[in-house]
Design an enzyme around this catalytic site. Structure first.
Site, PDB file in Angstrom:
ATOM      1  N   GLY A  20       5.759  21.600  10.506  1.00  0.00           N
ATOM      2  CA  GLY A  20       6.960  20.825  10.800  1.00  0.00           C
ATOM      3  C   GLY A  20       7.945  20.730   9.652  1.00  0.00           C
ATOM      4  O   GLY A  20       8.720  19.770   9.583  1.00  0.00           O
ATOM      5  N   PHE A  44      15.370  16.942   5.687  1.00  0.00           N
ATOM      6  CA  PHE A  44      15.279  15.516   6.006  1.00  0.00           C
ATOM      7  C   PHE A  44      16.421  15.138   6.955  1.00  0.00           C
ATOM      8  O   PHE A  44      17.594  15.374   6.670  1.00  0.00           O
ATOM      9  CB  PHE A  44      15.379  14.694   4.717  1.00  0.00           C
ATOM     10  CG  PHE A  44      15.043  13.246   4.887  1.00  0.00           C
ATOM     11  CD1 PHE A  44      13.733  12.818   4.917  1.00  0.00           C
ATOM     12  CD2 PHE A  44      16.047  12.291   5.027  1.00  0.00           C
ATOM     13  CE1 PHE A  44      13.410  11.479   5.058  1.00  0.00           C
ATOM     14  CE2 PHE A  44      15.748  10.947   5.178  1.00  0.00           C
ATOM     15  CZ  PHE A  44      14.424  10.536   5.190  1.00  0.00           C
ATOM     16  N   GLY A  75       8.922   9.260   9.184  1.00  0.00           N
ATOM     17  CA  GLY A  75       8.257   9.676   7.964  1.00  0.00           C
ATOM     18  C   GLY A  75       7.366  10.868   8.228  1.00  0.00           C
ATOM     19  O   GLY A  75       7.541  11.580   9.230  1.00  0.00           O
ATOM     20  N   HIS A 115       0.838  -1.209   0.000  1.00  0.00           N
ATOM     21  CA  HIS A 115       0.000   0.000   0.000  1.00  0.00           C
ATOM     22  C   HIS A 115       0.870   1.256   0.000  1.00  0.00           C
ATOM     23  O   HIS A 115       1.914   1.292   0.658  1.00  0.00           O
ATOM     24  CB  HIS A 115      -0.903   0.002   1.240  1.00  0.00           C
ATOM     25  CG  HIS A 115      -2.059   0.939   1.140  1.00  0.00           C
ATOM     26  ND1 HIS A 115      -1.928   2.307   1.241  1.00  0.00           N
ATOM     27  CD2 HIS A 115      -3.381   0.697   0.938  1.00  0.00           C
ATOM     28  CE1 HIS A 115      -3.116   2.863   1.116  1.00  0.00           C
ATOM     29  NE2 HIS A 115      -4.020   1.916   0.932  1.00  0.00           N
TER      30      HIS A 115
END
Length: 568
Positions: free
Chosen positions: A164, A168, A176, A83
């Protein structure tokens, strides 16, 4: 009075480790005030869909607790599944069920998204009704590129999260990003057909679903699909907006069904979908034999359906909710394949079942009378006054319903149905006040158990007593105002209603007047304990005015009743 309920359906990126799933759902339940309805893990998707409901405040807290625990337990650097996904908590929609609007859910979702970003340092997008930009209403846009695209998305303003945003880093690599939104309730429903043909079922599904079917040249079934300039099929839309549908054959039942998701029950209510599928099925020589609800349904969907079918029969909609729901069940054949128990399928009823039945209004008439007669001081006059008012409203509603169904008065059914609905609303409010008055008295009793050893404790106890006394004064005043609304109903029924029931309207007026005057006594005795004399005097003045008006209105109704009885 009415419950405020929302649903939350977070999708967590773990569907294989049952221990992790249990720890996440345990955190949700431990926050308190919510009911966990379903936990659906998927092995291939490596994803679990959790469903819980409760008050908006409780659901938001539970959702935050679930996101926090998922962030602690799930490492997205190791996640693989079929998914699409972007974070440990991948998507988190808030859904209005009762007493809350979609706009309110969108505000809650945005606040929750900000909190997740601020306190948990998880980048958060907002989608559907909570989206800040039109393009982000689509979840697929927010989740474009999935987890693997986050380093690039976080590096550019146009693709950065709503809350936020930052480069990274190790934290983002682990958790995530999350997408929080608000959407309407989705009803999953199957319409049972008296055929085994999947092809016929599909044809009906294509007739009604919003997407419709491809336009074809020549033969509408085998002809070449017409395409637009971009090479996409040209579609002929179906008749039901906000629906997705397909036909299939169910081996277990030996029939074909039209399987449908209604994604916006405000645009396509359940009963509208049922009627339209019936119409399209009939045009193809097929009959809908019943309906199967998959999962749960909000109460309003069945209440709206019941009232819709009652109006089609030109019958009063001002009847008890239980009867309205029963009409909906029978009208749409919800019990066609197996028994349909609203207590197990309606979200609000499931929540009510969790609360112990300790209400006075759940007692029998005999039990209520005996409880009143006991040596306990509650229930007392205030609760009895509210109950007398409820009986007055019930009598006015009864006359309205009898008048609505009276032979020869068919052209006036809607007039009396409207009066019955108003009566049901007043009846509901007064029944609520039966228990509210006793609860107000119990609040005063609870204050006397507070400590009073120190000056601080004495001050706190005194303040609490004044607050509880004020509330105990305001509740019977609310009873007076609600009971006063009975007069308009019984007066109309005495004047215009079924003449054979005019005495019932008169008794309703007597009950309403007793309710108002009885509650007035409670206002006065409780107001006597208030130190704020200006506030006390104002409350008593309001009560006296309502009592005087009740006496006048009672006499007015009784004069009408006497004249009508003499004319019989």
């Amino acid at each position: 009075m009415s419950q405020r309920i929302i649903e939350c359906v977070p999708n967590f990126s773990e569907g294989r480790d049952k221990a992790v799933i249990r720890r996440i759902t345990a955190a949700i339940e431990a926050s308190g005030g919510v009911k966990l309805l379903d936990v659906d893990p998927g092995e291939a998707t490596n994803r679990t869909v959790v469903t819980f409901v409760g008050s908006p405040e409780a659901v938001v807290e539970a959702a935050f607790a679930g996101v926090k625990r998922a962030a602690e337990l799930i490492d997205m650097r190791r996640h693989k599944g079929a998914h699409p996904r972007m974070g440990a908590t991948d998507v988190l929609p808030l859904i209005p069920i009762a007493g809350v609007t979609l706009v309110e859910c969108a505000c809650l979702a945005r606040a929750l998204a900000r909190r997740i970003a601020d306190e948990l340092r998880i980048p958060t997008y907002c989608y559907e009704a909570a989206a800040f930009a039109p393009e982000r209403k689509n979840l697929a846009v927010c989740r474009a590129g999935e987890y693997e695209a986050l380093p690039e998305k976080l590096a550019h303003t146009e693709s950065a999260p709503d809350f936020g945003a930052r480069p990274f880093d190790e934290g983002v690599a682990r958790t995530g990003a999350t997408t929080v939104g608000a959407r309407d309730f989705l009803i999953a429903v199957n319409f049972n057909l008296n055929t085994t043909s999947t092809r016929r079922a599909n044809a009906i599904a294509f007739d009604v679903r919003e997407k419709g079917r491809p336009v074809r040249e020549g033969n509408p079934i085998t002809g070449r699909v017409v395409k637009d300039a971009a090479g996409n099929p040209v579609m002929q839309p179906g008749t039901l907006p906000a629906t997705k549908a397909i036909g299939w054959f169910i081996e277990e039942y030996g029939i074909a069904q039209v399987s449908m998701n209604i994604t916006d029950i405000a645009r396509t209510p359940l009963h509208a979908a049922f009627d339209e599928v019936c119409r399209k099925a009939d045009a193809r020589g097929v009959r809908v034999t019943g309906t199967e609800i998959v999962g749960l349904v909000p109460k309003r969907a069945l209440v709206e359906a019941g009232k819709y079918f009652l109006r089609k029969q030109r019958r009063s909609t001002g009847i008890a909710e239980e009867e309205i729901v029963r009409i909906a069940v029978k009208s749409m054949g919800l019990d066609d394949l197996k028994p349909f128990d609203p207590a197990e399928k309606v979200i609000e009823y499931l929540l009510e079942a969790e609360v112990p039945k300790t209400r006075l209004i759940d007692m029998t008439c005999k039990g209520f009378a005996e409880e009143t007669a006991s040596e306990s001081p509650a229930p007392g006059g205030g609760s009895i006054a509210a109950y007398m008012g409820a009986l007055g409203a019930a009598l006015g509603t009864m006359v309205a319903n009898l008048s609505s169904h009276k032979a020869g008065w068919d052209d006036r059914w809607e007039e009396f149905s409207d009066w019955a609905e108003r009566g049901q609303a007043v009846l509901s409010e007064l029944l609520h006040l039966v228990d509210e008055d006793t609860a107000a008295f119990n609040r005063i009793m609870a204050v006397f158990a507070m400590p009073k050893s120190t000056d601080e404790e004495k001050a706190a106890r005194s303040a609490a007593l004044q607050e509880a006394t004020l509330y105990a004064t305001e509740v019977p005043l609310r009873t007076m105002k609600a009971a006063s609304r009975v007069f308009e109903i019984v007066r109309a029924m005495a004047s215009e209603g079924n003449p054979n029931s005019v005495s019932d309207a008169g008794v309703g007026a007597l009950a309403a007047r007793s309710a108002v005057l009885g509650a007035c006594l409670n206002v006065k005795i409780n107001a006597a304990g208030l130190k704020d004399r200006a506030r006390a005097d104002a409350l008593v003045a309001d009560a006296d005015a309502l009592a005087a008006e009740a006496r006048r209105l009672e006499a007015e109704v009784l004069n009408i009743v006497e004249r009508k009885i003499q004319a019989i």
